[in-house]
Motif scaffolding. Structure first.
Motif, short mmCIF file in Angstrom:
data_model
loop_
_atom_site.label_atom_id
_atom_site.label_comp_id
_atom_site.label_asym_id
_atom_site.label_seq_id
_atom_site.Cartn_x
_atom_site.Cartn_y
_atom_site.Cartn_z
N GLU A 1 -9.21 27.12 3.84
CA GLU A 1 -9.80 27.04 5.20
C GLU A 1 -9.15 26.18 6.15
OE1 GLU A 1 -13.96 26.47 4.56
OE2 GLU A 1 -14.57 28.86 4.40
N ARG A 2 -8.51 25.15 5.29
CA ARG A 2 -7.60 24.26 6.31
C ARG A 2 -6.20 24.68 6.39
NH1 ARG A 2 -11.09 19.20 3.49
NH2 ARG A 2 -13.66 20.46 4.53
N LEU A 3 -5.66 25.52 6.15
CA LEU A 3 -4.19 25.53 5.97
C LEU A 3 -3.69 24.89 8.07
CD1 LEU A 3 -3.99 29.25 4.09
CD2 LEU A 3 -3.59 26.75 3.20
N SER A 4 -4.25 25.46 8.45
CA SER A 4 -3.91 24.86 9.65
C SER A 4 -3.83 22.94 9.90
CB SER A 4 -4.82 25.01 11.56
OG SER A 4 -6.28 24.26 11.27
N HIS B 1 -3.60 18.77 -4.08
CA HIS B 1 -3.78 19.09 -4.84
C HIS B 1 -4.76 20.33 -5.49
CE1 HIS B 1 -3.59 14.34 -5.82
NE2 HIS B 1 -2.84 15.10 -6.68
N THR B 2 -4.34 21.28 -4.38
CA THR B 2 -5.26 22.10 -4.22
C THR B 2 -5.67 22.94 -5.14
OG1 THR B 2 -5.07 22.57 -1.92
CG2 THR B 2 -6.48 25.17 -3.87
N PRO B 3 -6.42 23.12 -6.32
CA PRO B 3 -6.06 24.06 -7.91
C PRO B 3 -5.53 25.15 -7.72
CG PRO B 3 -8.23 23.12 -8.11
CD PRO B 3 -7.97 23.42 -6.51
N GLY B 4 -4.72 25.20 -8.71
CA GLY B 4 -3.63 26.99 -8.96
C GLY B 4 -1.95 25.82 -7.59
N GLN B 5 -1.41 24.77 -7.67
CA GLN B 5 -0.37 25.02 -7.02
C GLN B 5 0.18 23.54 -7.51
OE1 GLN B 5 -0.49 24.50 -3.27
NE2 GLN B 5 -1.60 22.39 -3.58
N GLY B 6 1.43 22.83 -7.36
CA GLY B 6 1.57 21.53 -7.95
C GLY B 6 0.77 21.13 -9.42
N GLN B 7 0.27 19.70 -9.26
CA GLN B 7 0.21 18.79 -10.40
C GLN B 7 -1.47 20.38 -10.79
OE1 GLN B 7 -2.61 15.59 -9.27
NE2 GLN B 7 -2.98 14.86 -11.70
N MET C 1 -13.76 24.91 -4.48
CA MET C 1 -13.03 24.08 -3.96
C MET C 1 -11.91 25.41 -3.14
SD MET C 1 -11.06 21.41 -5.85
CE MET C 1 -12.78 20.20 -6.57
N ILE C 2 -11.53 26.27 -3.74
CA ILE C 2 -10.16 26.89 -3.05
C ILE C 2 -10.64 27.98 -2.21
CG2 ILE C 2 -8.39 28.43 -3.49
CD1 ILE C 2 -8.08 28.26 -6.39
N GLU C 3 -11.81 28.12 -2.11
CA GLU C 3 -11.75 28.83 -1.00
C GLU C 3 -11.77 27.54 0.34
OE1 GLU C 3 -15.92 31.63 0.63
OE2 GLU C 3 -15.88 31.12 -0.97
N LYS C 4 -12.98 26.36 0.16
CA LYS C 4 -12.55 25.60 1.06
C LYS C 4 -11.66 25.16 1.72
CE LYS C 4 -15.05 21.29 2.25
NZ LYS C 4 -15.96 20.07 1.63
N ILE D 1 1.29 -1.03 -0.35
CA ILE D 1 0.07 -0.01 -0.08
C ILE D 1 0.52 1.24 -0.25
CG2 ILE D 1 -1.58 0.87 1.33
CD1 ILE D 1 -2.75 -1.50 2.34
N LEU D 2 0.65 1.91 -1.02
CA LEU D 2 1.45 3.24 -0.86
C LEU D 2 0.43 4.47 0.03
CD1 LEU D 2 2.68 5.90 -0.85
CD2 LEU D 2 1.73 5.81 -3.86
N TYR D 3 0.21 4.59 1.41
CA TYR D 3 -0.30 5.81 1.80
C TYR D 3 -0.29 7.07 1.28
CZ TYR D 3 -1.14 1.79 4.14
OH TYR D 3 -1.31 0.38 5.29
N ARG D 4 -1.72 7.27 0.73
CA ARG D 4 -2.26 8.55 -0.07
C ARG D 4 -2.26 10.22 1.02
NH1 ARG D 4 -3.29 8.79 -5.89
NH2 ARG D 4 -2.60 10.95 -5.61
N LEU D 5 -2.23 11.03 1.60
CA LEU D 5 -2.52 11.56 2.18
C LEU D 5 -2.98 13.32 2.05
CD1 LEU D 5 -3.44 12.54 5.29
CD2 LEU D 5 -1.16 13.14 6.05
N ASP D 6 -3.85 13.22 1.94
CA ASP D 6 -4.89 15.08 1.05
C ASP D 6 -3.91 15.49 2.51
OD1 ASP D 6 -5.92 17.52 0.64
OD2 ASP D 6 -7.23 16.29 0.72
N VAL D 7 -3.18 16.45 2.66
CA VAL D 7 -2.63 17.06 4.06
C VAL D 7 -3.71 18.13 4.20
CG1 VAL D 7 -0.15 16.59 3.43
CG2 VAL D 7 -1.61 18.96 2.59
N ARG D 8 -5.13 18.86 3.82
CA ARG D 8 -5.69 19.54 3.79
C ARG D 8 -7.30 18.91 4.22
NH1 ARG D 8 -5.42 25.22 0.99
NH2 ARG D 8 -2.74 24.75 0.24
N CYS D 9 -6.90 17.31 4.46
CA CYS D 9 -8.06 16.20 5.15
C CYS D 9 -8.14 16.13 6.36
CB CYS D 9 -8.08 15.71 4.25
SG CYS D 9 -9.54 13.93 4.86
N PRO D 10 -8.74 17.00 7.30
CA PRO D 10 -8.79 16.46 9.19
C PRO D 10 -9.40 14.94 8.94
CG PRO D 10 -10.70 17.62 8.86
CD PRO D 10 -9.97 18.09 7.47
#
Length: 405
Positions: free
Chosen positions: A229-232, A188-194, A223-226, A155-164
């Motif tokens: 809100e999860r930068l912490s 994968h927030t649009p406007g950066q990375g992929q 999506m970007i706005e939401k 398994i490759l554990y893929r963590l979305d760092v903005r998902c609590p």
């Protein structure tokens, strides 16, 4: 070489269920790390390679390779194909246990003997796919309980760092696993990375969801706005995986790095691999820091990224790529490798290394990936009679697989 190596198996023979622990494969073109050995003989003892040598007249073998190429079993360090196998059409979800067995057949047909299935610990849409923590946990459970496997499943554990919820679930999961698992942190927030150019994501929504242009822009804005809100949560997630990586408890991959600064931060965090760098700058920085670099085989096959990011072929031409991953297309691994040979970018050993030894290095696996004495005898026979390589036979090593789950 001992006298025993000159002999055939002679201890129960060969059954259709799989290769025995001891056998001799003769008359193959063995792809070694530095050359192709024509008319070779591969001796296997206790599921490990005991010798790779010229097949001299008078020496015996248990099976005749008929002059086909013999490769080490392919190692796929990032496969999202299982989630597509589970959901072949919208609304047509199949049992994950069946999907795993079904997908295993596709892996074997592609010559893959070791695979790392992506399990996305996230809720919502990332990279254009609907993923959920529930689906990730079910995938992990199915792999844990899959017996008599024909492929070594990891398994490759893929963590979305903005998902609590994804962060909480992965914390629980890693408390139960053994070994040193692979963990990829991604955003994968649009406007950066992929999706540095958000228009590619907007076009995806227009093509798959039927949105009008303005509606797609509004969806991406929301999506970007939401996610902003999860930068912490992002800070908490990166701090946590960094602690685990620095303690040697996980092997950390940085997903879609897009700059030298991001590579530097990944190294400070304890990262070990740059996965799918989206720019040449990031790929160069990764190699300068001693990190292996993974690119997608479909990128190479297509001649470029579908998102307008870095070209795998161009990075390979600059000797910046350590391994290719299937991403979502297992059959693309060998096809991409031999495309690189066909177009004169690499010789056969160097191209095959990208999907075998290089991929094993990315995963931290030292017991496979090459036709060398003492390594697992995962063997793949390939025919090059047509434009594209064709896998004719897969002989997985008859030895237990170590767990990194």
């Amino acid at each position: 070489m001992t006298a025993g190596i000159l002999e055939r198996v002679g201890e129960g023979g060969w059954t259709l269920a799989g290769a025995p622990r001891n056998f001799v494969l003769g008359h193959v073109r063995a792809v070694l790390p530095d050359r192709v050995l024509d008319d070779a003989r591969i001796v296997v003892r206790d599921g490990l390679i005991a010798a790779v040598e010229p097949h001299t007249p008078g020496t015996l073998s248990d099976v005749d390779g008929q002059g086909m190429l013999c490769l080490p079993g392919l190692v796929d360090v990032h496969s999202d194909g299982l989630e597509k196998e589970r959901l072949p059409r919208p609304g047509a979800e199949l049992p994950i246990e069946f999907a795993l067995v079904s997908f295993e057949g596709k892996l074997r047909a592609a010559g893959v003997t070791t695979v790392f299935h992506g399990a996305g610990f996230e809720d919502g849409m990332a990279g254009g796919l609907r993923r959920s923590v529930r689906a990730a946990e079910e995938t992990c459970a199915a792999i844990d309980n899959h017996t008599h496997a024909l492929v070594a499943h990891h398994i490759l554990y893929r963590l979305d760092v903005r998902c609590p919820t994804g962060l909480a679930a992965l914390r629980r999961r890693l408390d139960t696993v053994s070994g040193v698992p692979l963990v990829s942190h991604e955003d994968h927030t649009p406007g950066q990375g992929q999706y540095a150019d958000r228009r590619y994501f907007e076009r995806y929504l227009m093509g798959t969801r039927g949105y009008a242009e303005e509606e797609a822009k509004q969806q991406v804005d929301a999506m970007i706005e939401k996610r902003n809100e999860r930068l912490s949560v992002r800070t908490e997630a990166l701090d946590w995986v960094g602690e685990l990586a620095q303690a040697g408890q996980i092997r950390l991959l940085g997903h879609d790095p897009d700059s030298a600064a991001e590579i530097s931060a990944l190294c400070t965090r304890g990262g070990a691999v740059a996965e799918f760098p989206t720019t040449r700058e990031a790929a160069i920085a990764a190699r300068e820091h001693g990190l292996p670099v993974v690119m997608g085989a479909p990128n190479v096959l297509r001649g470029g990224s579908h998102n307008g990011n870095a070209s795998g072929q161009e990075l390979i031409a600059e000797n910046l790529v350590t391994a290719l991953a299937s991403d979502y297309l297992p059959s693309g691994l060998l096809a991409a490798a031999f495309d690189l040979v066909r177009f004169g970018e690499l010789d056969v050993p160097s191209a095959i290394r990208l999907v075998t030894e290089g991929a094993a290095e990315v995963a931290g696996l030292t017991d496979r990936g090459a036709l060398a004495e003492g390594l697992r005898a995962d063997l793949v026979l390939v025919s090059l009679s047509g434009q594209w390589p064709a896998v004719r036979s897969v002989l997985p090593a008859a030895v237990p697989e170590r767990s990194t789950r």
